[in-house]
Scaffold this motif. Structure first.
Motif, PDB file in Angstrom:
ATOM      1  N   GLU A  16       1.004  -1.532   0.082  1.00  0.00           N
ATOM      2  CA  GLU A  16      -0.473  -0.065   0.646  1.00  0.00           C
ATOM      3  C   GLU A  16       0.932   1.123   0.102  1.00  0.00           C
ATOM      4  O   GLU A  16       2.122   1.235   0.537  1.00  0.00           O
ATOM      5  CB  GLU A  16      -0.714   0.458   1.167  1.00  0.00           C
ATOM      6  CG  GLU A  16      -1.552  -1.210   1.386  1.00  0.00           C
ATOM      7  CD  GLU A  16      -2.806  -0.939   2.410  1.00  0.00           C
ATOM      8  OE1 GLU A  16      -2.661  -0.314   3.122  1.00  0.00           O
ATOM      9  OE2 GLU A  16      -3.661  -1.840   2.530  1.00  0.00           O
ATOM     10  N   VAL A  17       0.209   2.053  -1.063  1.00  0.00           N
ATOM     11  CA  VAL A  17       1.018   3.847  -0.788  1.00  0.00           C
ATOM     12  C   VAL A  17       0.992   4.200   0.747  1.00  0.00           C
ATOM     13  O   VAL A  17      -0.186   4.354   1.364  1.00  0.00           O
ATOM     14  CB  VAL A  17       1.032   3.862  -1.905  1.00  0.00           C
ATOM     15  CG1 VAL A  17       1.160   5.767  -1.689  1.00  0.00           C
ATOM     16  CG2 VAL A  17       0.840   4.170  -3.109  1.00  0.00           C
ATOM     17  N   LEU A  18       2.057   4.956   1.452  1.00  0.00           N
ATOM     18  CA  LEU A  18       1.682   4.986   3.068  1.00  0.00           C
ATOM     19  C   LEU A  18       2.141   6.929   2.040  1.00  0.00           C
ATOM     20  O   LEU A  18       2.904   7.294   1.673  1.00  0.00           O
ATOM     21  CB  LEU A  18       3.273   5.158   3.381  1.00  0.00           C
ATOM     22  CG  LEU A  18       2.811   3.646   4.556  1.00  0.00           C
ATOM     23  CD1 LEU A  18       3.609   2.992   5.050  1.00  0.00           C
ATOM     24  CD2 LEU A  18       1.633   3.498   4.778  1.00  0.00           C
ATOM     25  N   ALA A  19       1.002   8.177   2.665  1.00  0.00           N
ATOM     26  CA  ALA A  19       1.525   9.440   2.450  1.00  0.00           C
ATOM     27  C   ALA A  19       3.258   9.243   3.463  1.00  0.00           C
ATOM     28  O   ALA A  19       3.630   8.923   4.300  1.00  0.00           O
ATOM     29  CB  ALA A  19       0.383  10.481   2.868  1.00  0.00           C
ATOM     30  N   ASP A  20       3.572  11.045   2.966  1.00  0.00           N
ATOM     31  CA  ASP A  20       4.330  11.227   3.533  1.00  0.00           C
ATOM     32  C   ASP A  20       4.540  12.101   4.709  1.00  0.00           C
ATOM     33  O   ASP A  20       5.645  11.408   5.399  1.00  0.00           O
ATOM     34  CB  ASP A  20       4.499  12.128   2.466  1.00  0.00           C
ATOM     35  CG  ASP A  20       5.459  12.157   1.257  1.00  0.00           C
ATOM     36  OD1 ASP A  20       5.878  10.913   0.712  1.00  0.00           O
ATOM     37  OD2 ASP A  20       5.574  12.657  -0.006  1.00  0.00           O
ATOM     38  N   ALA A  21       3.474  12.451   5.002  1.00  0.00           N
ATOM     39  CA  ALA A  21       3.246  12.806   6.479  1.00  0.00           C
ATOM     40  C   ALA A  21       3.297  11.302   7.481  1.00  0.00           C
ATOM     41  O   ALA A  21       3.792  11.200   8.843  1.00  0.00           O
ATOM     42  CB  ALA A  21       1.799  13.214   6.570  1.00  0.00           C
ATOM     43  N   GLU A  22       2.605  10.172   7.162  1.00  0.00           N
ATOM     44  CA  GLU A  22       2.952   9.421   7.832  1.00  0.00           C
ATOM     45  C   GLU A  22       4.255   8.611   8.128  1.00  0.00           C
ATOM     46  O   GLU A  22       4.986   8.191   9.439  1.00  0.00           O
ATOM     47  CB  GLU A  22       2.532   7.640   7.176  1.00  0.00           C
ATOM     48  CG  GLU A  22       0.792   7.749   6.978  1.00  0.00           C
ATOM     49  CD  GLU A  22      -0.427   7.419   6.409  1.00  0.00           C
ATOM     50  OE1 GLU A  22      -0.282   5.708   6.862  1.00  0.00           O
ATOM     51  OE2 GLU A  22      -0.724   6.594   5.645  1.00  0.00           O
TER      52      GLU A  22
END
Length: 788
Positions: A593-599
């Motif tokens: 899954e793609v993780l947001a940069d903020a995560e």
């Protein structure tokens, strides 16, 4: 048979130089039995020239046998002489309240306080190890009932092969009387304790982890500026030199020595916090005693102490990794510095302690005596916040769950019923084998089969941690938590493992061993044969057991599953099993899954990484994992790149202290983050942001982290050993294990050559995509069909 009336109770521990909790529990249990029953209780001990210390005066008459202690213990365990009835006359039951086990001339009950000597043999003297191992052998053979004070000890006993039908959970109790203000003032004055202090109570011995506590206290004083002393109360035991730490802390640590029972309650009440970072406990009376006084507790996670302290909003303290002094310091600092937290924990501690009583212990012991004497149990099974079991009632055994007629062979028909033995799979503790097994079964579930019905046999912790699996398959949860790891074989729960083969067409034992009693064709998964390949890394008992059980399982199974051809070839060479009975079922590739940069930024911040480049190694610190090699290589990397970090994740292991010492000697402590066991989501984010995964293990059956890293775009530097070359292939860099200069050079290359790093990322993704869970599930179904 008639109700037991006369019970002989061994009390030799009252005369020991350090009587400890075994003496306290025996004395208090006998007092409670005298209050609650009309049993005639007869103490038995060796020959002595005088009574025991006043603090350990027996509450019942004691009859002395003609031998001194050491001779008596040897004679009991090796000659099975002299009988206790020589001095007591005929009795209905004999109760060995410690591990000195007399001859079984009447129904025999043995209390197994803990099995720490199996897990941490270096913490015991040679004589002590010999005594305990012989005692365990005698108890396993002769005892009618084995009493365990905690779920952790009971699970350890099950894992060692002791039958569930003879095990009873009987927790110890506590005197709930709160100390008065006058008593607290008296004790403060007597021991000159004017200010706030952290208290520890026990016998000074290696498994109590006092060096770790003293180091944590040093951090607390030096880094946090906390104004509190450390008070150590208890007699000196063995093999523990605290001199350097005591010299460093100076007047901030106080050694009180033995404290009489009348002073203990007020001492607990006077303390601002009670810290007990023991490596292993069978129960932990000091923790319960502190909680009874409303004192907030800092204790070890993963031992019987967790059963006392509890978790969540009802917890009476904070549970931490005992091998992490910084975590201990933070927990103590929180309790000392946050008044609201201390009050909340103290109130919860008092509530939890109130559930334990010696009178309740007496009920459990009486029922154990009745069971040993052949009288049906009449007590009820009661719960105690995770301590549920046969306290005054019969512990459920395999027959309770299997059902009538379940042991009869059934003719294989469609749909094919396959029993999957997962009792060995302790969530968070068995490493990559858990990841592989769980994901493989998910792939089987995703196949939506109509002609195969898997039946999962799991421990209670597995059921709690993987509801997605237990909700999709027929599941039988055994009454064991699996929370403790026994050195002999935590993968073998013989009674329950045998039941996994009952009422199914095929029994698949996914943890490497097959029960000796079987009623269905067996399949066994062998993750590796490391105990045979590297026996020097294993405790002799575990080495001995697996040296027999693993080859036995391969030979009796109709099919042997391995994850790599390396392990398959090893099985063929070491066991003589024909290669055509071995099947490869490798892991698959997980969609990422793609993780947001903020995560990603939040996870880096959580572990103090900032924007600095870091190398990641997720592995429990076992000797073969190569952590020390990695630290030496990383020290060379720092010489060229002082901004670099090394992140070591994974649960506690036997090499923790050596790793800590090596970090100091190499001067890399400030650049290494030891984050312990972390949630999967955080590890996922670390894979994605690491400069590279470093995997310097000297032995691997597969190496799941390498596949996980490649799938997430993390360059892989791995050792050219075992199954790792089959996993990594051309998707990473394979290096000779232990060649520090090569590892350092490869790590520097990743930092200095972005193009090379990008090439590794692309190659890793291509390599990971060649693994497919759907194909793995299809291969597994073929194995089951062949076995049936």
């Amino acid at each position: 048979m008639a109700e037991p009336r006369r019970v002989a109770v061994t009390l030799e521990q009252l005369w020991h130089r350090v009587p400890g909790g075994t003496a306290t529990s025996a004395i208090e249990s006998l007092r409670a039995l005298r209050r609650a029953t009309d049993l005639e209780l007869l103490g038995v001990a060796a020959r002595h020239s005088g009574p025991p210390p006043v603090a350990f005066a027996p509450p019942i008459p004691v009859h002395e046998l003609p031998l001194p202690r050491l001779a008596l213990y040897e004679s009991w365990h090796r000659l099975r002489w002299p009988p206790v009835e020589r001095v007591t006359g005929p009795v209905d039951v004999i109760h060995a309240t410690g591990m000195a086990v007399p001859p079984r001339t009447a129904p025999l009950v043995v209390t197994v306080h803990d099995l720490a000597f199996v897990h941490e043999p270096t913490h015991f003297t040679r004589r002590g190890l010999s005594f305990f191992h012989r005692a365990l052998e005698v108890a396993a053979r002769d005892a009618d009932v084995l009493v365990c004070p905690s779920r952790a000890t009971l699970d350890d006993a099950l894992a060692l092969g002791l039958p569930a039908s003879r095990l009873r959970l009987v927790p110890w109790g506590i005197d709930p009387r709160p100390a008065s203000d006058d008593e607290v003032r008296r004790v403060r004055a007597r021991y000159e304790l004017a200010g706030p202090f952290v208290l520890w109570v026990g016998t000074i011995e290696p498994r109590k982890n006092l060096p770790g506590l003293l180091e944590a206290m040093t951090h607390l004083l030096d880094e946090d500026g906390t104004d509190a002393d450390l008070v150590l109360a208890g007699p000196e035991g063995w093999h523990e030199d605290l001199g350097p730490w005591l010299a460093r802390l100076g007047r901030r640590v106080r050694l009180l020595g033995f404290v009489p029972p009348e002073d203990l309650g007020p001492l607990y009440a006077a303390a601002s916090a009670f810290c007990f970072p023991s490596f292993r406990e069978g129960f932990g009376l000091p923790v319960l005693e502190a909680m009874a006084q409303g004192t907030p507790v800092v204790a070890s996670v993963g031992t019987a102490l967790a059963e006392l302290v509890g978790e969540g909003d009802d917890a009476g303290g904070i549970l931490v990794d005992p091998r992490d002094p910084h975590a201990l310091a933070r927990a103590m600092g929180a309790v000392l510095g946050e008044v609201g937290l201390a009050e909340r924990l103290g109130a919860a501690a008092r509530r939890r302690a109130a559930a334990f009583s010696w009178d309740r212990t007496a009920v459990g012991l009486l029922d154990a005596y009745r069971q040993a004497a052949g009288v049906a149990s009449v007590g009820e099974v009661v719960g105690q916040d995770g301590m549920e079991g046969a306290v005054g009632g019969r512990r459920p055994v395999a027959e309770d769950v299997a059902g009538p007629g379940a042991v009869e062979r059934r003719r294989p028909t469609r749909p094919l019923r396959v029993g999957a033995n997962l009792l060995w799979c302790v969530p968070g503790e068995v490493g990559g084998s858990e990841e592989y097994t769980v994901r493989l079964l998910r792939a089987v579930a995703d196949a939506h089969l109509t002609d195969v019905v898997p039946v999962l046999f799991v421990n209670s912790r597995f059921a709690e941690c993987h509801p997605d699996l237990t909700g999709r398959f027929e599941t039988v949860a055994a009454p064991v938590s699996g929370s403790s790891r026994a050195a002999l074989s935590r993968r073998s729960r013989p009674g329950w493992s045998a039941r996994c083969a009952a009422g199914v067409d095929v029994a698949h034992h996914l943890g490497g061993t097959v029960p000796f009693v079987r009623s269905s064709p067996a399949v066994v998964t062998i993750h590796d044969l490391q105990p045979l390949a590297m026996p020097e890394l294993f405790h002799p008992l575990k080495r001995w057991y697996l040296g027999f059980a693993a080859p036995h399982g391969c030979r009796v199974a109709r099919r042997v599953v391995t994850l790599t051809s390396f392990v398959r070839d090893d099985v063929v060479a070491r066991t003589g099993v024909p290669a055509d009975r071995c099947s490869l079922v490798p892991p698959g590739f997980d969609d990422v899954e793609v993780l947001a940069d903020a995560e990603l930024v939040a996870v880096r911040r959580r572990y103090g990484l900032g924007d600095r480049p870091f190398f990641l190694y997720p592995a429990i610190p076992y000797a073969h994992k190569g952590h020390l090699d990695l630290l030496h290589a990383f020290a060379r990397v720092l010489a060229a790149h002082p901004e670099a970090l090394l992140v070591l994740s994974g649960g506690p292991g036997p090499l923790d202290e050596e790793i800590h010492g090596a970090m100091g000697r190499l001067g890399v402590t400030a650049s290494v983050r030891r984050v312990g066991r972390i949630p999967w989501g955080d590890l996922d984010a670390l894979y994605r942001t690491a400069a590279a995964l470093v995997f310097p293990s000297r032995y691997e059956g597969f190496g799941m982290p390498a596949l996980e890293a490649m799938a997430r775009g993390c360059p892989v530097l791995a050792a050219h050993v075992g199954g790792l070359p089959e996993v990594v292939g051309d998707g990473g860099v394979l290096l000779a294990a232990g060649v520090v200069a090569d590892w350092a050079a490869a790590m520097v290359t990743v930092l200095e050559e972005p193009r090379r790093r990008d090439e590794l990322i692309a190659a890793g993704r291509r390599r990971a995509a060649t693994f497919d869970w759907a194909r793995s599930a299809e291969a597994l179904l073929g194995v089951w069909d062949a076995a049936a």
